[in-house]
Motif scaffolding. Structure first.
Motif, PDB file in Angstrom:
ATOM      1  N   ARG A 151       2.302   1.850  -3.440  1.00  0.00           N
ATOM      2  CA  ARG A 151       1.284   2.387  -4.358  1.00  0.00           C
ATOM      3  C   ARG A 151       0.991   3.844  -4.039  1.00  0.00           C
ATOM      4  NH1 ARG A 151      -3.416  -1.405  -3.356  1.00  0.00           N
ATOM      5  NH2 ARG A 151      -4.617   0.094  -4.579  1.00  0.00           N
ATOM      6  N   ALA A 152       0.874   4.139  -2.733  1.00  0.00           N
ATOM      7  CA  ALA A 152       0.563   5.517  -2.345  1.00  0.00           C
ATOM      8  C   ALA A 152       1.710   6.459  -2.697  1.00  0.00           C
ATOM      9  CB  ALA A 152       0.258   5.590  -0.859  1.00  0.00           C
ATOM     10  N   LEU A 197       0.844  -1.202   0.000  1.00  0.00           N
ATOM     11  CA  LEU A 197       0.000   0.000   0.000  1.00  0.00           C
ATOM     12  C   LEU A 197       0.877   1.250   0.000  1.00  0.00           C
ATOM     13  CD1 LEU A 197      -2.787  -0.778   2.644  1.00  0.00           C
ATOM     14  CD2 LEU A 197      -3.005  -0.755   0.172  1.00  0.00           C
ATOM     15  N   ALA A 198       1.948   1.213   0.820  1.00  0.00           N
ATOM     16  CA  ALA A 198       2.829   2.383   0.914  1.00  0.00           C
ATOM     17  C   ALA A 198       3.502   2.663  -0.424  1.00  0.00           C
ATOM     18  CB  ALA A 198       3.874   2.158   2.000  1.00  0.00           C
TER      19      ALA A 198
END
Lengths: 303, 259
Positions: free
Chosen positions: A169-170, A166-167
């Motif tokens: 992608r963010a 997630l990190a």
């Protein structure tokens, strides 16, 4: 087009597809074009080839991936810590890799592996068994590559749902927000570059073992092929879910390979002209869905 | 507790464009204090927040947060203890990721299990409960991409992300300025509710003088990188909008306001 040729297209397409998934990480997820690819594809190919000479094909694949990851880390550090623009950082690593690839192959520009063990060579007895107009060896080779691609798709899909995924992608989506979530965006970028190039290298390693041949020019134009695969896939299929984005990258790569093969099949075509023919076909395949929509809209207006 | 001593920030030092943004600023906040900051454009309000967040280089001074000197800490490490909501609703969230994925990132805040699933069932339940406090019906849209939310919804989500794990300090940089009046009022009262419930030490920058007086227990007026005027709780209660507005127009001395 014979069945044998179709099998070959899909086999090569799957190798390029694994590479395209790697490119997807830097090009789409992170949103930076990473030109290390041309170098790291050959890096994986060279590592794989040299280990096949010692009849250690699987070790070749694994080390090919690890070396690819290291190349990605170098690009990542050049980009984040030394503040070199991403495009330039990639080109620098790629340039350096040209020499490194020669070191790995002990200064040989090409290696043939027909006498050596590859991950596919255990199938060679099946060459005489007919299968759908081709032979069982080709079919099972395709199946092995397909299974590898599917495992990678599942792993990537899983990974990009974990916290670190997630990190990453963010980081490509809103870097500032990741920073505000107390995550070091530099590390995330380096990890993404490493993963990306590891997959590209794996693509190269598999390609060499598939062709039973290594050439130091294998990497040339791989960035274009990978990006073309991603864009063709996206143009033909709409992406929604994460896993789908990887599936369409692989499918896009296979379609690219078919386009390339069709260009080769044109009668009396000069090998020099193949590149521009494929370029035109890619442009058309990317633009056709858009043109189709426009024509459709236009006809509605007329009515 | 936040203590800022003699903080100096100078942009493009030793050039013709030299600009002193903060000129030896001193500030002390106790735990649970809610400070509102006003001042004209260029008075150094945003620079103050950026300095605390580690986003600008400091020429002198120290910033101490809960007995820890954070003056030279890298910004992503400061972010572990300091929540922030900016004016632009696009800054605080990742647009192409879902609401739950955004919340997963913020709740992980530097101490996450790297390979654990951020959007597990257990976490989803937690996010639903937290979102329901916003009264925006976001708890039923966990898988919606944030890009599809309105500015107000995004700002509410950012606020939730900044405060979900209680920060040592919350910074609000005109966080309602880009919203329509009704949404702005909602977000402000939501902010007040969260800050009071969780007793978060807060600094809020605003151009709305009425809000600056209504909310919080301390108020400062910044001018040319210094705290020009300081009002504690009792003094703040006596303030009116007119008194403050007159200060923007004229450089009045302290005594004149209370006459």
């Amino acid at each position: 087009m014979s069945v044998g040729l179709i099998f070959t297209c899909i086999q090569i397409g799957l190798c390029f597809g694994i590479m395209a998934m790697g490119i997807h990480i830097s090009f789409r997820t992170l949103g930076v074009p990473d030109l290390t690819i041309d170098g790291s594809f050959t890096l994986g190919a060279a590592t794989s080839a040299i280990f096949c000479l010692y009849n250690l094909p699987i070790l070749g694949l694994i080390l090919g991936m690890i070396f690819g990851a290291l190349a990605g880390i170098v690009t990542g550090i050049l980009h984040t810590k030394l503040k070199i623009q991403a495009v330039l950082a990639g080109i620098l690593t790629m340039t350096g890799l040209y020499s490194i690839n020669f070191w790995i192959t002990k200064r040989r520009p090409s290696i043939t592996l027909y006498q050596n063990k590859t991950i596919f060579s255990f199938l060679s007895n099946l060459k005489k068994v007919d299968f759908l107009g081709s032979n069982l060896k080709e079919a099972l080779t395709l199946l092995i590559l397909l299974i590898i691609a599917i495992i990678i798709i599942i792993l990537l899909d899983r990974f990009f749902r974990t916290n670190i995924g997630l990190a990453i992608r963010a980081t490509g989506d809103n870097e500032e927000m990741v920073n505000a979530s107390s995550i070091n965006t530099d590390s995330m970028k380096i990890i993404a570059f490493a993963m990306s190039n590891a997959l590209v290298s794996l693509g190269g390693s598999l390609y060499v073992q598939l062709q039973s041949n290594y050439d130091n020019s294998y990497g040339n134009g791989m960035m274009v092929i990978g990006v073309a695969a991603i864009i063709i896939g996206e143009a033909l299929f709409r992406k929604r879910k994460l896993a789908k984005a990887y599936i369409i990258s692989v499918v896009g790569a296979i379609i690219y390979e078919f386009i390339f093969m069709l260009a080769l099949l044109i009668d009396n075509v000069n090998p020099i002209d193949i590149k521009i023919i494929t370029a035109i076909i890619i442009v058309l395949s990317v633009c056709l869905p858009m043109l189709y929509k426009k024509i459709k809209k236009g006809s509605k207006k007329d009515a | 507790m936040l203590e800022i001593k003699d903080l100096k920030v100078i942009f493009e030092q030793n050039t013709v464009n030299e600009k002193i943004a903060l000129d030896g600023l001193n500030l002390k906040l106790e735990d649970g204090d809610f400070l509102t900051v006003i001042g004209s454009n260029g008075s150094g309000k945003t620079t103050l927040l950026n300095a605390i967040l580690g986003l600008v280089e400091k020429q002198a001074g120290t910033i101490i947060l809960d007995d820890e000197d954070i003056t030279k800490k890298p910004s992503h490490k400061i972010a572990k203890d300091v929540g922030v909501v900016f004016q632009n609703p696009l800054r605080g969230t990742a647009p192409n990721m879902s609401i739950e994925e955004n919340l997963a990132l913020s709740s992980a805040k530097g101490k996450f299990g790297v390979f654990s699933n951020g959007t597990s069932k257990k976490n989803k339940q937690k996010f639903r409960e937290a979102l329901s406090t916003l009264n925006l019906d976001l708890e039923n849209r966990l898988e919606t991409n944030v890009a599809l939310l309105s500015g107000g919804q995004r700002q509410a989500l950012t606020l939730l992300m900044a405060t979900n794990e209680k920060p040592k300090l919350l910074l609000l940089d005109e966080h309602t300025a880009a919203l329509d009046p009704k949404t702005a009022a909602n977000i402000l009262s939501l902010t007040d509710k969260i800050v009071k419930e969780k007793k978060i030490t807060t600094i809020m920058i605003t151009h709305n003088v009425k809000d600056a007086i209504t909310y919080g227990n301390k108020l400062v007026l910044l001018n040319e990188g210094k705290i020009k005027l300081y009002f504690d709780k009792e003094e703040k209660e006596k303030l009116t909008v007119e008194k403050i507005l007159s200060l923007y127009n004229y450089n009045l001395s302290d005594t004149q306001i209370f006459n």
